[in-house]
Design an enzyme around this catalytic site. Structure first.
Site, short mmCIF file in Angstrom:
data_model
loop_
_atom_site.label_atom_id
_atom_site.label_comp_id
_atom_site.label_asym_id
_atom_site.label_seq_id
_atom_site.Cartn_x
_atom_site.Cartn_y
_atom_site.Cartn_z
N GLU A 1 0.85 -1.20 0.00
CA GLU A 1 0.00 0.00 0.00
C GLU A 1 0.89 1.25 0.00
O GLU A 1 1.86 1.31 0.73
CB GLU A 1 -0.90 -0.02 1.25
CG GLU A 1 -1.87 1.13 1.32
CD GLU A 1 -2.66 1.29 0.02
OE1 GLU A 1 -3.41 0.37 -0.34
OE2 GLU A 1 -2.50 2.34 -0.64
N PHE A 2 0.51 2.23 -0.84
CA PHE A 2 1.31 3.45 -0.95
C PHE A 2 0.59 4.68 -0.44
O PHE A 2 1.05 5.80 -0.67
CB PHE A 2 1.73 3.66 -2.41
CG PHE A 2 2.67 2.59 -2.92
CD1 PHE A 2 4.03 2.64 -2.62
CD2 PHE A 2 2.19 1.53 -3.66
CE1 PHE A 2 4.89 1.64 -3.06
CE2 PHE A 2 3.05 0.53 -4.12
CZ PHE A 2 4.41 0.58 -3.82
N LYS B 1 8.34 -1.51 -2.27
CA LYS B 1 7.68 -0.75 -1.20
C LYS B 1 8.73 -0.12 -0.27
O LYS B 1 8.68 1.07 0.04
CB LYS B 1 6.73 -1.67 -0.42
CG LYS B 1 6.11 -1.05 0.80
CD LYS B 1 5.23 0.15 0.48
CE LYS B 1 4.97 0.97 1.71
NZ LYS B 1 4.22 2.19 1.47
N LYS C 1 9.46 19.87 0.80
CA LYS C 1 9.15 20.83 1.88
C LYS C 1 10.03 20.54 3.07
O LYS C 1 10.06 19.42 3.58
CB LYS C 1 7.69 20.70 2.30
CG LYS C 1 6.72 21.31 1.33
CD LYS C 1 5.41 21.64 2.04
CE LYS C 1 4.32 21.93 1.04
NZ LYS C 1 3.47 20.74 0.79
N GLY D 1 8.36 12.23 10.24
CA GLY D 1 7.84 11.32 11.26
C GLY D 1 6.97 10.29 10.57
O GLY D 1 7.12 10.03 9.38
N CYS E 1 6.22 4.79 9.34
CA CYS E 1 6.88 3.92 8.37
C CYS E 1 8.26 4.32 7.88
O CYS E 1 9.11 3.43 7.71
CB CYS E 1 5.94 3.72 7.18
SG CYS E 1 4.46 2.84 7.68
N PHE E 2 8.53 5.59 7.61
CA PHE E 2 9.82 5.93 7.00
C PHE E 2 10.99 5.37 7.82
O PHE E 2 11.87 4.70 7.29
CB PHE E 2 9.98 7.45 6.85
CG PHE E 2 9.27 8.03 5.64
CD1 PHE E 2 8.60 7.22 4.75
CD2 PHE E 2 9.30 9.40 5.40
CE1 PHE E 2 7.94 7.75 3.65
CE2 PHE E 2 8.66 9.94 4.30
CZ PHE E 2 7.98 9.12 3.42
N ARG F 1 7.54 24.73 9.98
CA ARG F 1 6.83 24.21 8.79
C ARG F 1 6.66 25.27 7.71
O ARG F 1 6.04 25.00 6.68
CB ARG F 1 5.45 23.70 9.20
CG ARG F 1 5.47 22.49 10.11
CD ARG F 1 5.85 21.24 9.37
NE ARG F 1 5.68 20.06 10.23
CZ ARG F 1 5.73 18.82 9.78
NH1 ARG F 1 5.96 18.57 8.51
NH2 ARG F 1 5.61 17.81 10.60
#
Ligand code: NAD
Ligand code: UGA
Length: 467
Positions: free
Chosen positions: A169-170, A224, A271, A277, A280-281, A446
């Site tokens: 899943e992406f 993935k 960005k 955070g 997953c990364f 941000r």
């Protein structure tokens, strides 16, 4: 073997299982979709009549749940029964980093994947398609196949036939529904033509066929991990440049625009921020690093480890900048925190840079006044883990929760913007300034605030990536 899919079971009703099965149910009204989980509270929340109480906040999700729930989409705790009914089973369980044993701190913990495979082996009927949707290390399909195909006299496992596919899943959180509705691609890895076709038929009800990519199992599994590693690498790259911009007087947005207009680089995912955070990364790159080392590719492992190291450094340097700007000490100073989720439009706080930055500021003695439009006080309490650090009462009284962003400014020396929620781009800075102790600072990690308005209101400003 020709398949006729009438009944789907998804094991795992989390951030992926819930939204992705909702999209399948919406577009395949003749298929019954059971989403099952061991977590009773989570299933109760999915079944709550008040759609604002779903366990996951995703724009557009509650509208789909309203249309499909209890029609062809069901959230249940009866895992075994739902497995037994299914023609197709998605494994959508968590695959966090191992915390102990071999590979601790790097390898994926496959305990829940293995448990799911064993449940399927025991309770499923024959000729069922089993789909890995969880993100897993390359070659996990082999483990699943081995478990499914091993013989067990008690349940006659050897008489059952299973077809294993990889279908990662992406989706991104915060945009999950749109990502599911209009995916860049659907990836299906497998070696059995008919089962691949059966899965394709489900997606083809709303995704154009040309977007469906077929690969072998191992390419699908590895793609993935690689996709997440490349995305995280882009964030670390622009974050590294943000620091150089601050030192030189360049502006990171201008640099991002200039480089992003090169079609080979493209403007997306450039960005800068307080560090990536999300659940997953980090875990997926750690897993990639582990795999590279496992296969003796130390240089490759080091290359990807650097993406993580830079990310850690980016988050840490923000805490240091805040302390330095506030005259080198923040002991007993009140600091407003705007945003606790790891990105906007989600209530997920897993690996959120806000957690580390808040912990650092509390460690320095600050009293935090935290506001996030979707994250609950209980979630923040559990993430900050202050109680676990000992019974130091000043630590447990070191933050408070607010339901309104303006309340965080009351007598505060600084406001830190940590998540890019839309409402933070429209803040009434005159009102904020009137509530704060002088000199008052705003730190924007941000680049979302209206800096001119903040400055006109008498605030000192620090904007990430700008000298
Ligand atoms: P999650 O923790 O939100 O949900 C997983 C659920 O599985 C939990 O509710 C857990 O109780 C349940 N579960 C575990 N073992 C079970 C079992 N044996 N039987 C029934 N239920 C069981 O996780 P998530 O964020 O949905 O991620 C799931 C997988 O998808 C992970 O591998 C992740 O890497 C991957 N992924 C996540 C995202 C994302 O945006 N979160 C995107 C793409 C891929
Ligand atoms: C990411 C990927 O984008 C998805 O494709 C993937 O399916 C998913 O991980 C997964 O496997 O879990 P997600 O973590 O939900 O999705 O969100 P992203 O939009 O990728 O953001 C991740 C982090 O990077 C956030 O903290 C975000 O603020 C940060 N980020 C992202 C930046 O700092 N700059 C950017 O330009 C983009």
């Amino acid at each position: 073997m020709n398949f006729s899919i009438k009944n789907i079971c998804c094991i795992g009703a989390g951030y992926v299982g819930g939204p992705s099965m909702s999209m399948i149910a919406l577009n395949n009204p003749s298929i019954k979709v059971n989403v099952v989980d061991l977590n009773i509270k989570r299933i109760d929340e999915w079944n709550d009549n008040n759609l604002d109480k779903l366990p996951i906040y995703e724009p557009g999700l509650k509208e789909i749940i309203k249309l499909c729930r209890n029609k062809n989409l069901f959230f249940k705790t009866s895992v075994e029964e739902s497995i037994a009914e299914a023609d197709m089973i998605f494994i959508c369980v968590n695959t966090p980093t191992k915390t102990k044993g071999i590979g601790a701190g790097q390898a994926s913990d496959l305990i829940w994947v293995e448990a799911s495979a064993r449940q399927i082996a025991k309770h499923a009927r024959s000729n069922v398609i089993v789909i890995e949707k969880s993100t897993i290390p390359v070659k996990t399909a082999l483990t699943i196949k081995t478990i499914l195909n091993c013989s067990d006299a008690e349940s006659n496992l050897n008489e059952k036939r299973f077809y294993v596919l990889s279908n990662p899943e992406f989706l991104s959180e915060g945009t999950a529904i749109n990502d599911l509705k209009n995916p860049d691609r659907i990836l299906i890895g497998g070696d059995d033509e008919k089962s691949i076709e059966a899965l394709e038929d489900i997606y083809k009800t709303w995704v154009p066929k040309k977007k469906i990519i077929r690969t072998n199992l191992w390419s699908s599994e590895l793609s993935k991990l690689t996709a997440n590693a490349f995305l995280a690498q882009r964030v670390s790259s622009i974050n590294s440049i943000s620091a150089l911009c601050e030192s030189t007087g360049a502006n990171v947005n201008e640099v991002a625009k200039a480089i992003g207009s090169d079609s080979r680089i493209n403007p997306k995912f450039l960005k800068t921020g307080p560090g990536f955070g999300g659940s997953c990364f980090k875990k997926d790159i750690l897993n990639l690093v582990y795999l590279c080392n496992f296969y003796g590719l130390q240089e490759v492992a080091l290359y990807w480890q650097n993406v993580l190291d830079l990310n850690y450094w980016q988050t840490k340097r923000i805490s240091k900048i805040i302390v330095n700007k506030l005259f080198g000490t923040i002991t007993e100073k009140k600091i407003g925190i705007l945003g606790f989720s790891f990105k906007a439009d989600t209530n997920d706080t897993r690996e959120s840079p806000s957690i580390k930055i808040c912990q650092d500021l509390i460690e320095e003695g600050a009293i935090l006044k935290i506001y996030d439009p979707k994250v609950s006080i209980y979630q923040i309490e559990s993430d900050l883990k202050l109680k676990e650090k000992g019974n130091n009462s000043s630590k447990t009284n070191s933050w408070e929760f607010h339901q309104n962003l303006y309340d965080t400014a009351h007598e505060s020396d600084a406001i830190i913007v940590l998540t890019e929620w839309e409402e933070f781009s429209n803040i009434d800075w005159v009102r904020i300034s009137s509530l704060m102790r002088k000199p008052s600072w705003v730190f924007d990690t941000r680049r979302i605030i209206d800096r001119d308005k903040a400055m006109e209101s008498g605030l000192e400003t620090w904007i990430i990536g700008q000298g």
